[in-house]
Design an enzyme around this catalytic site. Structure first.
Site, PDB file in Angstrom:
ATOM      1  N   ASP A   1      27.714  11.892   3.613  1.00 24.52           N
ATOM      2  CA  ASP A   1      27.216  11.189   2.532  1.00 24.52           C
ATOM      3  C   ASP A   1      26.898   9.882   3.015  1.00 24.52           C
ATOM      4  O   ASP A   1      26.707   9.474   3.963  1.00 24.52           O
ATOM      5  CB  ASP A   1      28.355  10.833   1.501  1.00 24.52           C
ATOM      6  CG  ASP A   1      28.130  11.064   0.150  1.00 24.52           C
ATOM      7  OD1 ASP A   1      27.050  10.191  -0.190  1.00 24.52           O
ATOM      8  OD2 ASP A   1      28.561  11.780  -0.934  1.00 24.52           O
TER       9      ASP A   1
ATOM     10  N   TRP B   1       2.218  -8.118 -14.511  1.00 23.89           N
ATOM     11  CA  TRP B   1       3.654  -7.838 -13.722  1.00 23.89           C
ATOM     12  C   TRP B   1       3.739  -9.107 -12.807  1.00 23.89           C
ATOM     13  O   TRP B   1       4.758  -9.242 -12.185  1.00 23.89           O
ATOM     14  CB  TRP B   1       3.685  -6.686 -12.916  1.00 23.89           C
ATOM     15  CG  TRP B   1       2.690  -6.706 -11.597  1.00 23.89           C
ATOM     16  CD1 TRP B   1       1.631  -6.632 -11.525  1.00 23.89           C
ATOM     17  CD2 TRP B   1       3.434  -6.550 -10.471  1.00 23.89           C
ATOM     18  NE1 TRP B   1       1.105  -6.639  -9.982  1.00 23.89           N
ATOM     19  CE2 TRP B   1       2.288  -6.611  -9.399  1.00 23.89           C
ATOM     20  CE3 TRP B   1       4.802  -6.507  -9.988  1.00 23.89           C
ATOM     21  CZ2 TRP B   1       2.688  -6.620  -8.134  1.00 23.89           C
ATOM     22  CZ3 TRP B   1       5.159  -6.426  -8.477  1.00 23.89           C
ATOM     23  CH2 TRP B   1       3.866  -6.539  -7.659  1.00 23.89           C
TER      24      TRP B   1
ATOM     25  N   SER C   1      18.245  -2.338  -6.061  1.00 23.39           N
ATOM     26  CA  SER C   1      17.804  -2.150  -4.712  1.00 23.39           C
ATOM     27  C   SER C   1      18.549  -2.717  -3.680  1.00 23.39           C
ATOM     28  O   SER C   1      18.219  -2.180  -2.683  1.00 23.39           O
ATOM     29  CB  SER C   1      16.110  -2.387  -4.768  1.00 23.39           C
ATOM     30  OG  SER C   1      15.491  -1.887  -5.795  1.00 23.39           O
TER      31      SER C   1
ATOM     32  N   HIS D   1       4.175  -8.842  -1.440  1.00 24.25           N
ATOM     33  CA  HIS D   1       3.740  -8.228  -0.591  1.00 24.25           C
ATOM     34  C   HIS D   1       4.357  -6.929   0.243  1.00 24.25           C
ATOM     35  O   HIS D   1       4.078  -6.004   0.381  1.00 24.25           O
ATOM     36  CB  HIS D   1       2.617  -8.996   0.592  1.00 24.25           C
ATOM     37  CG  HIS D   1       1.757  -8.033   1.118  1.00 24.25           C
ATOM     38  ND1 HIS D   1       0.440  -7.540   0.434  1.00 24.25           N
ATOM     39  CD2 HIS D   1       1.879  -7.587   2.251  1.00 24.25           C
ATOM     40  CE1 HIS D   1       0.072  -6.874   1.315  1.00 24.25           C
ATOM     41  NE2 HIS D   1       0.637  -6.600   2.542  1.00 24.25           N
TER      42      HIS D   1
ATOM     43  N   GLU E   1       6.657  -5.570  -1.017  1.00 17.25           N
ATOM     44  CA  GLU E   1       7.081  -4.847  -2.257  1.00 17.25           C
ATOM     45  C   GLU E   1       6.004  -3.474  -2.055  1.00 17.25           C
ATOM     46  O   GLU E   1       6.393  -2.572  -2.210  1.00 17.25           O
ATOM     47  CB  GLU E   1       7.126  -5.663  -3.323  1.00 17.25           C
ATOM     48  CG  GLU E   1       6.893  -4.712  -4.708  1.00 17.25           C
ATOM     49  CD  GLU E   1       8.414  -3.408  -4.861  1.00 17.25           C
ATOM     50  OE1 GLU E   1       9.204  -4.131  -4.094  1.00 17.25           O
ATOM     51  OE2 GLU E   1       8.308  -2.690  -5.331  1.00 17.25           O
TER      52      GLU E   1
ATOM     53  N   SER F   1       4.671  12.497   7.309  1.00 17.02           N
ATOM     54  CA  SER F   1       4.828  12.828   8.776  1.00 17.02           C
ATOM     55  C   SER F   1       5.658  14.284   8.907  1.00 17.02           C
ATOM     56  O   SER F   1       5.236  14.907   9.830  1.00 17.02           O
ATOM     57  CB  SER F   1       5.583  11.655   9.474  1.00 17.02           C
ATOM     58  OG  SER F   1       5.175  10.409   9.419  1.00 17.02           O
TER      59      SER F   1
ATOM     60  N   HIS G   1      -3.224 -12.840  -1.469  1.00 13.97           N
ATOM     61  CA  HIS G   1      -3.140 -12.329  -2.815  1.00 13.97           C
ATOM     62  C   HIS G   1      -3.643 -13.605  -3.683  1.00 13.97           C
ATOM     63  O   HIS G   1      -3.616 -13.534  -4.875  1.00 13.97           O
ATOM     64  CB  HIS G   1      -1.874 -11.911  -3.400  1.00 13.97           C
ATOM     65  CG  HIS G   1      -1.312 -10.447  -2.799  1.00 13.97           C
ATOM     66  ND1 HIS G   1      -1.729  -9.303  -3.580  1.00 13.97           N
ATOM     67  CD2 HIS G   1      -0.424 -10.277  -1.841  1.00 13.97           C
ATOM     68  CE1 HIS G   1      -1.055  -8.466  -2.765  1.00 13.97           C
ATOM     69  NE2 HIS G   1      -0.444  -8.924  -1.702  1.00 13.97           N
TER      70      HIS G   1
ATOM     71  N   THR H   1      -1.484   0.793  10.962  1.00 23.16           N
ATOM     72  CA  THR H   1      -1.741   1.697   9.658  1.00 23.16           C
ATOM     73  C   THR H   1      -2.887   2.739  10.562  1.00 23.16           C
ATOM     74  O   THR H   1      -2.632   3.794  10.170  1.00 23.16           O
ATOM     75  CB  THR H   1      -2.567   1.041   8.629  1.00 23.16           C
ATOM     76  OG1 THR H   1      -1.872  -0.005   8.265  1.00 23.16           O
ATOM     77  CG2 THR H   1      -2.653   2.066   7.463  1.00 23.16           C
TER      78      THR H   1
ATOM     79  N   LYS I   1      -0.960   5.063  12.774  1.00 20.23           N
ATOM     80  CA  LYS I   1      -0.481   6.337  11.770  1.00 20.23           C
ATOM     81  C   LYS I   1      -1.464   7.223  11.434  1.00 20.23           C
ATOM     82  O   LYS I   1      -1.088   8.434  11.514  1.00 20.23           O
ATOM     83  CB  LYS I   1       0.238   5.836  10.425  1.00 20.23           C
ATOM     84  CG  LYS I   1       1.398   4.749  10.942  1.00 20.23           C
ATOM     85  CD  LYS I   1       2.513   4.699   9.852  1.00 20.23           C
ATOM     86  CE  LYS I   1       3.436   5.810   9.683  1.00 20.23           C
ATOM     87  NZ  LYS I   1       4.362   6.010  10.795  1.00 20.23           N
TER      88      LYS I   1
ATOM     89  N   ARG J   1     -10.130  -7.905 -14.162  1.00 24.93           N
ATOM     90  CA  ARG J   1      -9.179  -7.146 -14.491  1.00 24.93           C
ATOM     91  C   ARG J   1      -8.536  -7.796 -15.935  1.00 24.93           C
ATOM     92  O   ARG J   1      -8.949  -8.786 -16.440  1.00 24.93           O
ATOM     93  CB  ARG J   1      -7.906  -7.311 -13.518  1.00 24.93           C
ATOM     94  CG  ARG J   1      -8.256  -6.778 -12.353  1.00 24.93           C
ATOM     95  CD  ARG J   1      -7.136  -7.255 -11.211  1.00 24.93           C
ATOM     96  NE  ARG J   1      -5.849  -6.674 -11.510  1.00 24.93           N
ATOM     97  CZ  ARG J   1      -4.676  -6.896 -10.834  1.00 24.93           C
ATOM     98  NH1 ARG J   1      -4.737  -7.850  -9.902  1.00 24.93           N
ATOM     99  NH2 ARG J   1      -3.683  -6.482 -11.062  1.00 24.93           N
TER     100      ARG J   1
END
Lengths: 548, 298
Positions: A114, A154, A184, A268, A270, A283, A318, A343, A346, A465
Site C-alpha cells: 500500500d 487562473w 497535493s 511552470h 505545474e 512509455s 510566461h 523532450t 523522450k 486571449r
C-alpha cells in the site's frame, strides 16, 4: 519490466480470499486502501472534467460567432474562463494522473502492499472535494461590482485579484486552492516515501518502472512548487484585507510583478506536473504493445529528471512582456530552448521502442500514438513561443492557447485516457467494448484537433486571449474551432456509453494479464482486479540480463 | 518470408517520405501563404500581420525561420511514426526484436536538437536585443491604461492635451467606417520614419499595449513605467487590442495608431492636436478602404 519467477509466487495467508473489505461507508469514506482511493480520485477527476468541460463548451458556443449571444454578462464569461482553467488543472488532470493512476499503480509497480501513509492518503483525497466545493461556492457569491464569481483568470494577477475583485468569491478560491495545494503536498510526501522506502526486494531505482519514476519526479516538483503558490496566495489574501499588507500594491511599496514571478515559479513546474505522469503511462503502453522493453530506459528516466530540474528555472518565459531586463529575457530564452532536448529524447525513445517491435493497435496504443503526435505539435509551437522576440507578437494570443491545449488538453488528457483504457480491465476486472472505445477515440482526436489547430491561425492573425467578443475578421476560424467542440462532445458521450456498457451491462471478465507478453510490470502478475491487499508476501525481483 | 518483408519496408518508406513532403510543403505553404493583415487582422487570415516597423520585419523573419524548422521536425516525426507503424505492425513483423540500446543513435538525437536550437537561438537573440535597445528616439509618447480605455500624452509637447482613446460602439464604428472592436474615437498620432519612444503604464489594473504590425506588446503595470520603441516605416492606421486581462471590458479597449507624414504631423502639432477638417475627412476615407495607403498618396 519484471517477470516474476514461479518459485517466488507469493503464498497467500489464510483468510485472504474474502479480502477483509469493510462495509460500503467505511470502505469509500474512511478509505485507507490505495486502490480505493485511486478509484475515488478517478471518479472525482471525471466529475471535475465534466464541470470544466461544460465551462469550455459554453465558451466555445459563445465564441462561435461575433457578438455576445449566450452569456448574461462579460463578467460571467471571464468567470467561466477562470474556473475552466482552475478546475481542469487542479481538479481534473492532477487528481486523475497523480491521485488516480499514481495511487492505483505506483505501490503495485514498486511491489509495495500500500502507500506509506494510508491515512494521510485519505486526507489527501478528502481535501479535494472540499476544495472543489469552495471553488463552486465562489460561482455564486459576489466577486466584483460586475457580478458573482471571480473573473481574473487562473493566473490571478493582482491588482485585478485584489482591488479588482473585492468580493468574497476570490477568497473562496484562495481557500479552495490552499486546500487543493495541501492535498497535493500530502500526496507528494506519500509518493516520495513510498517509492524511496517501500520498493520490493531487488527493485532498485534503476529497475523501477517508468511510471513510478514519473510520479517520483512529479512528487518532488509538487513538493517544491506548491508551497510557493501557497505563499503567493496567502500574500494575496492578506493584501485583500482592508489596511492589510501591500506585497503587490505599488501604492504601498509593493510590486504587482512580484506576484507573477511567484505564480510562475509554481506555474511552470505545474505544467510538468501535469505532463510527466502522462509520459510514464505512454512509455508503458508503447512498450507493451510493441512487445519490446522500453528503449533507452535510463535516458528516459533521467530525461524526466532533467525536465523536472530545468522546469524550475524557466518560469519567466510566461512573462516576456512585463518589461524585464533584456539579459534576463535572453537567459530565459536559452533555458527554455534547452527543455526541447530531453523532450526530444523522450519522443525519439518512444519511436525507437516501436522500431523493430511487433505493434498491436489496441485502443490504449491508439491514444498513446496520438499523444506522441499531438505532443510533438504542441512542443514545437513551444519552441516558437520560447523566442522572447517573437513572443512580443504571440504573447497572450490564441497561439498560446493552441500551444498549451495541444500539450495539456491533448497531451495530458490523451495520457489520462490512454492509461484509463490500458488499466481499465486491471482496475475494474471487466473489459471495455472496443467499438465504443474506438468511437470515443476517433471523435475525440478529430474534435480536439478541429478545436485547437485553427487557434494557431487566430493567434498569428492577432486575436488576444480571454475575449468574449472579437472583430469579425476572426469569425471563420472561431466558427471552425467551435464546430470541433461539438465533435469532441460527441466523443465524450461515447466515453460514458463505454463506461455504462462495460461496467453495468456486459461485464466481460478479463484475466490477469490480458495484454499478453508485452505487459511485464508487477500489476500484470496480480488478478484483475487485484486483491484488496496485494503482496502480503513481497515479490522478489530477480536480476535479468535481458532488461534494458 | 523475405520478400513480403521487403515489400512492407518499401511501401512504408515511400509512404513516409510522401507524408513528410506533403506535411512540410502543406504546413509551409498554408502557414506562410496567408493573406496578411494590413494594420489590422486579415479576414480569415492565418498569418502574422504585415510588418510596419523594422522590429516587426525582423520578428517576421525569425518567426518564419523557426516555422521552417518546426514544420520540418513535425513532418519528420510524423513520417518516422508512419513508417514504423506500417513496417513494424504485428502482421509484418510478428517477432519483435529485443534491442534496447544504441549509444550512437542516442547521442545523435541529443546532439541534433542542440544544434537546431543553436541555429534558432542566434537570430532570436539578435531580434531580442534589437527589440529592446532604444535607438536615439526623436519623440516620446506615454500610453496609460485605464479601465477601460487608453490615454496618450506627449510629454515633449505642451500644447497637445491628453488624448483619451475610447472604443467606438458598433453603430459609431459603422458610421465612421472603422472596424468594430478595433476603432477608437481618438487616435494616437505619430509621424512616419521617426523613432518613437513609448512609455507604458497603468493607473489601476494591468493592461498590455499592443500593436501587432509594430511587433510591440508591452504590459501596462501600475507603479511601473515600461518603455519600448517603434519606427513606423509606412503611413496608415494600425490597430491593436489590450493583451493582458484587465476586467470585464478587456475585449473592448482597442489601440489605434495613426501614422502620418512628417509634414502632416507638424501641421497636427501646430493645430494643437487637431487635423484640419479636410485632412480628417481624408483620413476617414483612408480607413474605409483599409490602412496602409497614405492620405498624400490619395
Amino acid at each position: 519490466m519484471v517477470a516474476l519467477p514461479g518459485e517466488n509466487t507469493p503464498v497467500e495467508p489464510a483468510g485472504y480470499a474474502d479480502d477483509g473489505k469493510p462495509g460500503f461507508f467505511a470502505r469509500w469514506f474512511y478509505s485507507t486502501n490505495h486502490k480505493d482511493i485511486g478509484t475515488l480520485y478517478l471518479i472525482f477527476g471525471i466529475i471535475s472534467g465534466l464541470i470544466g468541460g461544460f465551462l469550455s463548451f459554453m465558451m466555445r458556443m459563445e465564441l462561435a460567432a461575433p457578438g455576445i449571444d449566450y452569456f448574461a454578462s462579460e463578467h460571467q464569461y471571464l468567470v467561466y474562463v477562470s474556473m475552466h482553467g482552475l478546475i481542469m488543472i487542479f481538479f481534473m488532470v492532477m487528481p486523475a494522473l497523480i491521485g488516480g493512476f499514481g495511487n492505483w499503480f505506483v505501490p503495485i509497480m514498486v511491489g509495495a502492499p500500500d502507500m506509506a501513509f494510508p491515512r494521510m492518503n485519505n486526507l489527501s483525497f478528502w481535501l479535494l472535494p472540499t476544495a472543489l466545493l469552495c471553488l463552486l461556492i465562489s460561482f455564486f457569491v459576489p466577486g466584483s461590482a460586475s457580478g458573482n464569481g471571480f473573473g481574473g483568470s487562473w493566473v490571478m494577477y493582482p491588482p485585478l485579484s485584489t482591488t479588482g475583485s473585492p468580493g468574497p468569491a476570490f477568497d473562496f478560491i484562495i481557500i479552495g486552492l490552499l486546500a487543493a495545494g495541501f492535498s497535493s503536498i500530502f500526496g507528494a510526501i506519500n509518493f516520495i516515501t513510498t517509492i524511496l522506502n517501500m520498493r520490493a526486494p531487488g527493485m532498485t531505482m534503476h529497475k523501477m518502472p517508468l511510471f513510478a519514476w514519473a510520479v517520483l519526479v512529479t512528487a518532488f516538483l509538487l513538493l517544491l512548487a506548491l508551497p510557493v503558490l501557497a505563499a503567493a496566495l496567502f500574500m494575496l489574501f492578506t493584501d485583500r484585507i482592508d489596511g492589510g499588507t501591500g506585497f503587490f500594491d505599488p501604492a504601498r511599496g509593493g510590486d504587482p510583478q512580484m506576484f507573477q514571478h511567484l505564480f510562475w515559479f509554481f506555474g511552470h513546474p505545474e505544467v510538468y506536473i501535469m505532463i510527466l505522469p502522462a509520459f510514464g503511462i505512454v512509455s508503458h503502453i508503447i512498450s507493451t504493445f510493441s512487445k519490446k522493453p522500453i528503449f533507452g530506459y535510463l535516458g528516459m528516466a533521467y530525461a524526466m529528471v532533467a525536465i523536472g530540474v530545468v522546469g524550475f528555472v524557466v518560469w519567466a518565459h510566461h512573462m516576456y512582456t512585463v518589461g524585464m531586463d533584456v539579459n534576463l529575457k535572453a537567459y530565459f530564452l536559452a533555458a527554455t530552448l534547452v527543455i526541447a532536448v530531453p523532450t526530444g529524447v523522450k519522443i525519439f525513445s518512444w519511436l525507437a521502442t516501436m522500431w523493430g517491435g511487433s505493434i498491436r493497435y489496441s485502443i490504449p496504443m491508439q491514444w498513446a500514438l496520438a499523444f506522441i503526435f499531438l505532443f510533438v505539435v504542441g512542443g514545437v509551437t513551444g519552441v516558437m513561443l520560447a523566442n522572447a522576440g517573437v513572443d512580443a507578437y504571440l504573447h497572450d494570443t490564441y497561439y498560446v492557447v493552441a500551444h498549451f491545449h495541444y500539450v495539456l488538453s491533448m497531451g495530458a488528457v490523451f495520457g489520462i485516457f490512454a492509461g484509463f483504457y490500458y488499466w481499465f480491465g486491471k482496475m475494474f476486472g471487466v473489459q471495455y467494448n472496443k467499438w465504443l472505445a474506438g468511437a470515443h477515440f476517433w471523435l475525440f482526436f478529430i474534435g480536439v484537433n478541429v478545436i485547437f489547430f485553427p487557434q494557431h491561425f487566430l493567434g498569428l492573425n492577432g486575436m488576444p486571449r480571454r475575449y468574449i467578443d472579437y472583430p469579425e475578421e476572426f469569425a471563420i476560424w472561431n466558427q471552425v474551432s467551435s464546430f470541433g467542440a461539438y465533435i469532441t462532445l460527441a466523443g465524450v458521450a461515447f466515453f460514458f456509453l463505454m463506461l455504462i456498457e462495460a461496467l453495468l451491462i456486459s461485464r466481460r471478465r478479463v484475466g490477469d494479464n490480458y495484454w499478453g507478453e508485452g505487459a511485464t510490470t508487477l500489476e500484470w502478475t496480480l488478478s484483475s482486479p487485484p486483491p484488496y491487499h496485494q503482496f502480503n508476501v513481497l515479490p522478489r525481483i530477480e536480476d535479468n540480463k535481458d532488461e534494458h | 518470408m523475405k520478400s513480403p518483408r521487403n515489400n512492407t519496408t518499401i511501401i512504408a518508406a515511400v509512404l513516409a517520405v510522401l507524408i513528410a513532403l506533403v506535411t512540410f510543403i502543406g504546413l509551409v505553404t498554408i502557414g506562410l501563404g496567408g493573406e496578411r493583415g494590413m494594420g489590422m487582422p486579415a479576414d480569415g487570415g492565418y498569418f502574422l500581420q504585415d510588418a510596419a516597423t523594422p522590429v516587426m520585419e525582423d520578428l517576421t523573419t525569425v518567426h518564419n525561420m523557426v516555422f521552417y524548422w518546426i514544420s520540418g521536425i513535425t513532418a519528420f516525426v510524423m513520417a518516422l511514426m508512419v513508417f514504423i507503424m506500417i513496417r513494424f505492425r504485428e502482421k509484418a513483423n510478428p517477432v519483435p526484436s529485443k534491442t534496447t540500446h544504441n549509444t550512437a543513435i542516442e547521442v545523435v538525437w541529443t546532439i541534433a536538437p542542440v544544434l537546431i536550437l543553436l541555429f534558432i537561438a542566434v537570430p532570436s537573440m539578435q531580434l531580442l536585443y534589437f527589440q529592446d535597445k532604444l535607438p536615439e528616439t526623436e519623440m516620446t509618447v506615454k500610453a496609460v491604461g485605464n479601465t477601460w480605455n487608453w490615454s496618450y500624452t506627449y510629454p515633449d509637447l505642451e500644447n497637445i492635451d491628453e488624448i483619451i482613446s475610447n472604443p467606438l460602439d458598433e453603430i459609431q464604428a459603422k458610421a465612421q467606417g472603422k472596424p468594430f472592436l478595433l476603432g477608437t474615437d481618438a487616435q494616437l498620432v505619430v509621424p512616419v520614419d521617426t523613432n518613437v519612444k513609448v512609455l507604458v503604464t497603468s493607473i489601476n489594473n494591468m493592461h498590455s499595449w499592443t500593436v501587432p504590425s509594430f511587433g510591440i506588446k508591452m504590459d501596462a503595470v501600475p507603479g511601473i513605467i515600461n518603455e519600448t520603441w517603434f519606427r513606423a516605416t509606412r503611413e496608415g492606421v494600425f490597430y491593436g487590442q489590450c493583451s493582458e486581462i484587465c476586467g470585464i471590458k478587456h475585449y473592448y479597449m482597442p489601440i489605434e495608431v495613426n501614422v502620418v507624414s512628417k509634414a502632416e504631423y507638424a501641421r497636427w502639432v501646430a493645430n494643437d492636436g487637431a487635423f484640419t477638417t479636410s485632412v480628417a475627412q481624408i483620413n476617414t476615407d483612408n480607413t474605409l478602404i483599409g490602412s496602409g495607403q497614405t492620405a498624400a498618396q490619395k
